[in-house]
Design a protein around this motif. Structure first.
Motif, PDB file in Angstrom:
ATOM      1  N   MET A  21      43.257  33.660  29.221  1.00 20.59           N
ATOM      2  CA  MET A  21      43.047  35.109  29.371  1.00 20.59           C
ATOM      3  C   MET A  21      43.826  35.847  28.308  1.00 20.59           C
ATOM      4  N   GLU A  22      43.135  36.395  27.467  1.00 18.16           N
ATOM      5  CA  GLU A  22      43.780  37.133  26.382  1.00 18.16           C
ATOM      6  C   GLU A  22      43.172  38.508  26.277  1.00 18.16           C
ATOM      7  N   ARG A  23      43.912  39.381  25.677  1.00 17.80           N
ATOM      8  CA  ARG A  23      43.331  40.693  25.376  1.00 17.80           C
ATOM      9  C   ARG A  23      43.686  40.996  23.929  1.00 17.80           C
ATOM     10  N   TYR A  24      42.722  41.220  23.179  1.00 16.49           N
ATOM     11  CA  TYR A  24      42.881  41.430  21.735  1.00 16.49           C
ATOM     12  C   TYR A  24      43.704  40.304  21.130  1.00 16.49           C
ATOM     13  N   SER A  82      47.787  44.823  34.645  1.00 16.08           N
ATOM     14  CA  SER A  82      46.716  44.950  33.689  1.00 16.08           C
ATOM     15  C   SER A  82      45.969  43.639  33.482  1.00 16.08           C
ATOM     16  N   TYR A  83      46.677  42.539  33.405  1.00 13.54           N
ATOM     17  CA  TYR A  83      46.035  41.251  33.106  1.00 13.54           C
ATOM     18  C   TYR A  83      45.433  40.598  34.336  1.00 13.54           C
ATOM     19  N   PRO A 103      43.309  43.869  37.668  1.00 15.14           N
ATOM     20  CA  PRO A 103      42.841  45.154  37.142  1.00 15.14           C
ATOM     21  C   PRO A 103      42.100  45.975  38.179  1.00 15.14           C
ATOM     22  N   TYR A 126      45.238  45.563  16.693  1.00 12.77           N
ATOM     23  CA  TYR A 126      45.882  45.440  18.011  1.00 12.77           C
ATOM     24  C   TYR A 126      46.990  44.420  17.977  1.00 12.77           C
ATOM     25  N   LYS A 127      46.683  43.290  17.362  1.00  9.94           N
ATOM     26  CA  LYS A 127      47.706  42.248  17.308  1.00  9.94           C
ATOM     27  C   LYS A 127      48.925  42.721  16.528  1.00  9.94           C
ATOM     28  N   TRP A 161      49.288  50.452  24.437  1.00 10.54           N
ATOM     29  CA  TRP A 161      48.523  49.287  23.984  1.00 10.54           C
ATOM     30  C   TRP A 161      47.717  48.728  25.136  1.00 10.54           C
ATOM     31  N   LEU A 162      48.330  48.743  26.330  1.00 15.96           N
ATOM     32  CA  LEU A 162      47.640  48.215  27.508  1.00 15.96           C
ATOM     33  C   LEU A 162      46.674  49.235  28.120  1.00 15.96           C
ATOM     34  N   ASP A 163      46.579  50.414  27.502  1.00 15.04           N
ATOM     35  CA  ASP A 163      45.695  51.464  27.992  1.00 15.04           C
ATOM     36  C   ASP A 163      46.177  52.088  29.290  1.00 15.04           C
TER      37      ASP A 163
END
Lengths: 106, 639, 168
Positions: free
Chosen positions: A1-4, A55-56, A59, C4-5, C48-50
């Motif tokens: 699970m990754e985000r960006y 967040s991860y 949600p 983003y990174k 960043w996490l909105d």
């Protein structure tokens, strides 16, 4: 699970590092205000954890978000009381070195 | 049916007085507390007289025998169904007689003390203690069971201790009070063991049971023996040991002469008339048991009594402190009473000794209290205890002189004073039983007359020393008791004791045995005559005799060195060989162990208290380490 | 490498570097400023996490409020140009040991653990949703904690005033 391209563990590593840096600061700093800053670091790192988990992993609700908000509120309360105490201690001892405040030992 | 329930007030009034005077005494003026105590005792005395009157003259007798009445009997400690300790009031001939004796003498002493103790520090305390003593003594004589008796017995010992040590600033008084307490307490140990033995076998504490037919039957048939003597004999001998301690029988007599350190009224009340006869009373109380179950014990009692009477009379001849002379005389007279009990049989004529003993107890209480109060009056006038510093006092103290003379004549046993009657009964009882003791008693009668008149002539006649200020007669409040007791001493002999107080509570006729009486009076007269020749005037004959006797005299003067022997035994043997090692063990091993525990704790805490530094960051550091350690344990080890 | 990174690594580096500087700086006012940077970087992470609201609160309350409070108290109680002496080396080593071992343990634990994400569809967490839920008394409502925390804040305020007030 990754985000960006960033996994959850990235946030956890940051928060862990911040937490233990705070602990290190709490253990070595002599000035009460700098110790208070260390505590702020610790609280902040916990907040990052809450938000990142929310967040991860979950949600679909906002528990982590609210918890972080409450922690911020508590941090504000704690900081105000702590600073009041520090000012009082300063009046009494004319400095705020934690090593001088040992009147209540044995 | 006559109700004796009011007799409980005989006990309540003195204890109330004790509490009142003891707690609030300092709030009153001294004289008020004295008067209060005296009035209380007066009421007690009247109640006792009324009880005696009712008991002897109004109460119907059953089969001609006086009844034994339990006026009160309350369960005081309910330990178990089979072990109950009761408290109450027991009315029978000897307890009624003792009530009369104790309350009379106590009242007289109270009255007398108002004058004698006037201006003394602790006047209120003195009266409080007198009330306590009177309460204890009355409780002792009306005890319904042997345990109640033991309790009051100890209370009597305590009040005696308090009163001997009344002048607690004086080291000798403190030493004497301790000595009295320790010696009697030592004897009471035997008493307690005896009580337990006896009650174990008879399954009862109550006098009604243990001296009744059942108790006698049980004790008689005991087959257990120890060192060749039956358990019953052992028990009764041990009980007698307690009695011997209180009554100062040889060899437990050493405390009584020293007890004279107390104020003189106390000596009159406790150490002459009441407490010291408690031992006689105890033996009399258990007399049926002694008579039926342990005649051997009775023989021992007879010989102990006889020996003590002789021994004390000999010593009394050499003493110079007038109170000590009287103390040894008391020993001697109590020896008489013990002897009379020892030679007595049970029932009717055979119980002559029992009756004689009680009779002598009664008359002796009167005349010995009189002697002591008279001595107090003399001391009050001269401010000395030593007869060397007295002489020719008859001019200054007419009333004291006259009453003292009456008392001396009474104790010498001259007809028709009371001492004659009671002593005569004792001699008659001894005559029928044991000729050796009988001869000893004759000798003692002569010695008694001699030493009493030695005292009398030395004090009231003889050469007058130089007085610092002219002695004067004591106030009326002191002489009234003297006069009352003098009258009692004269006439108490006419009381028909054989009709009232006998071993089986059946009256019998006793007659004076002229064969016994005439020589005894003659011996008394001889004693008086010798004293008259030697001490009427100051002369050199006495010193010649003393020189002639040499070492014998010194030995007697030093009371046969009995005290020294005790000192040797206690100090050298018990202290050095037993107590010291025990003390060492206690101090170094027992205490050492405890101190070691404490010491280790102190050391440990001294080492670890550095951790409690007050430094917040130290705590935080260990908190973090602890948290990590717990995390490790619970995650990896606690699977 | 996406923007983003880059942003994430930048914030992460800022957080860690300034955290370390916060606890090691020998001038107290600088330490406070470094703390401010840490808090701002944290706010960046929230963005960043909105989590805009959270980031806003972080900036306003933490960076704005608490740090200012701390700086005020520093000005009240310390000489700004004073340099701290270095703590004793043994103390530093012991504290570092404790901190590093704890960090090692934590890292070990969560790096070995596999996190399972929820499968439910995410909900919007904009300001309206937060406001609604915060004052809601229904399911998932946070009205009670909200009230409790406000009472706590009130109590802390009163306490701070009373404690800091000069004695009579």
């Amino acid at each position: 699970m990754e985000r960006y391209g960033i996994p959850l563990e990235g946030f956890l590593v940051i928060s862990t590092a911040m937490f233990f840096i705070g602990i290190y600061g709490f253990l070595v700093r002599k000035n009460l205000i700098t110790m208070l800053m260390s505590i702020e670091l610790i609280l902040n790192s916990v907040n990052i954890n809450f938000v990142a988990f929310n967040s991860y992993l979950f949600p679909e609700n906002m528990q982590g978000n609210f918890f972080a908000l409450i922690v911020v509120a508590i941090a504000a309360a704690e900081a105000s009381v702590a600073i009041a105490l520090i000012i009082n201690i300063y009046r009494r001892f004319s400095n705020i070195e934690v090593e001088n405040i040992d009147e209540m030992k044995y | 049916m006559i109700n004796f329930s009011y007799t409980i007030w005989i006990l309540i009034i003195p204890i109330f007085m004790f509490l009142l005077l003891g707690l609030l005494g300092m709030k009153f003026k001294p004289i008020i507390s004295g008067v209060l105590g005296t009035i209380g005792l007066g009421v007690v005395m009247l109640l006792s007289y009324y009880a005696a009157y009712q008991y002897f003259f109004q109460l119907p007798r059953i089969d001609d025998a006086y009844q034994q009445i339990l006026a009160h009997n309350i369960t005081w400690l309910n330990l178990s169904a089979s072990l109950q300790i009761k408290m109450g009031v027991f009315i029978d001939p000897i307890s009624v007689m003792m009530l009369v004796v104790v309350s009379t003498v106590s009242f007289m002493v109270h009255l007398y003390s108002i004058g004698y103790m006037k201006g003394e520090k602790g006047f209120q305390r003195f009266f409080a203690f007198l009330s306590l003593f009177t309460f204890s003594m009355l409780g002792l004589v009306v005890a319904t069971n042997i345990f109640q008796m033991y309790i009051f017995w100890e209370l009597v010992g305590v009040s005696s201790f308090l009163l001997i040590g009344f002048y607690y600033e004086r080291p000798s008084a403190v030493a004497a009070s301790k000595k009295a307490f320790i010696v009697t307490r030592f004897a009471d140990l035997g008493f307690l063991v005896g009580i337990l033995l006896l009650s174990y076998y008879t399954k009862s504490f109550d006098f009604l049971n243990i001296t009744g037919p059942v108790g006698i039957e049980v004790t008689r048939n005991l087959t257990q023996t120890f060192l060749g003597m039956s358990v019953a004999t052992w028990a009764l001998l041990l009980i007698f040991m307690g009695g011997a301690g209180k009554s100062a029988m040889f060899p437990l007599h050493i405390w009584l002469p020293d007890a004279m350190e107390g104020p003189t009224p106390v000596s009159a009340l406790i150490h002459a008339a009441t407490m010291v006869v408690a031992g006689v009373f105890l033996v009399a109380r258990l007399f049926p048991l002694y008579s039926f179950a342990a005649p051997d014990a009775l023989t021992v009692i007879a010989y102990v009594g006889g020996f003590t009477s002789l021994f004390a009379a000999v010593i009394a001849c050499t003493q110079f402190d007038i109170k000590r002379v009287l103390a040894f005389s008391t020993l001697s007279q109590i020896g008489y009473m013990m002897l009379a009990l020892g030679v007595s049989g049970y029932g009717g004529e055979k119980g002559l000794g029992y009756m004689a003993s009680m009779f002598h107890l009664f008359t002796h209480a009167m005349f010995k209290a009189l002697l002591f109060l008279g001595a107090g009056s003399i001391i009050h006038a001269v401010h000395s205890n030593y007869m060397n510093e007295m002489g020719g006092l008859r001019k200054y103290l007419p009333i004291t002189h006259l009453t003292f003379l009456i008392a001396c004549l009474t104790i010498a046993g001259l007809f028709p004073l009371s001492g004659f009657w009671s002593k005569d009964e004792i001699l008659a009882a001894a005559y029928e039983h044991n000729k050796l003791l009988f001869m000893v008693e004759y000798l003692v009668a002569g010695l008694t007359a001699f030493y009493m008149f030695r005292l009398y002539f030395r004090v009231f006649w003889n050469k007058e020393p130089h007085y610092h200020h002219k002695p004067h007669e004591s106030p009326l409040v002191m002489t009234i008791p003297l006069m009352f007791l003098a009258i009692a001493s004269i006439f108490a002999g006419f009381l028909p004791f054989s009709k009232m107080i006998t071993s089986d509570r059946l009256p019998f006729e006793s007659e004076t045995n002229l064969m016994v009486a005439i020589p005894s009076v003659a011996i008394g007269l001889v004693g008086i005559l010798i004293a008259f020749l030697l001490y009427k005037k100051d002369n050199v004959r006495v010193e010649k005799i003393v020189k002639g006797l040499g070492g014998v005299y010194t030995t007697i003067y030093n009371k046969f060195y009995i005290d020294e022997v005790y000192m040797f035994v206690t100090k050298k043997i018990i202290f050095n060989l037993i107590s010291r090692p025990v003390a060492w063990f206690d101090r170094h091993v027992v205490d050492g162990f405890m101190n070691g525990i404490a010491g280790v704790t102190v050391l440990t805490s001294r080492k670890i208290k550095g951790a409690q530094s007050g430094q917040l960051q130290h705590y935080a550091f260990f908190f973090v380490l602890g948290a990590i350690a717990f995390a490790l344990i619970f995650i990896y080890l606690w699977q | 490498m996406t923007a983003y990174k880059i942003m994430f690594y930048l914030f992460a580096a800022m957080i860690i570097v300034f955290s370390i500087l916060t606890v090691t700086s020998r001038r107290i006012l600088r330490a406070a400023v470094f703390l401010l940077f840490v808090l701002i970087s944290t706010a960046g992470l929230y963005f960043w996490l909105d989590y805009q609201f959270m980031a806003g609160v972080q900036l306003a309350l933490y960076a704005g409020g608490i740090v200012v409070l701390i700086i005020f108290s520093i000005l009240l109680t310390s000489h700004i140009d004073q340099k701290f002496t270095q703590p004793h080396w043994s103390k530093r080593i012991m504290a570092a040991t404790a901190a590093l071992s704890g960090m090692g343990l934590c890292l070990l634990l969560f790096l070995q653990h596999t996190f399972v994400p929820g499968t439910n569809p995410p909900i919007k967490n904009d300001m309206t949703a937060i406001g609604t839920q915060l004052l809601s008394t229904e399911h998932n409502g946070f009205a009670l904690p909200f009230e409790v925390i406000s009472i706590l804040l009130l109590a802390a305020m009163i306490a701070a005033i009373i404690i800091a007030k000069k004695g009579k």
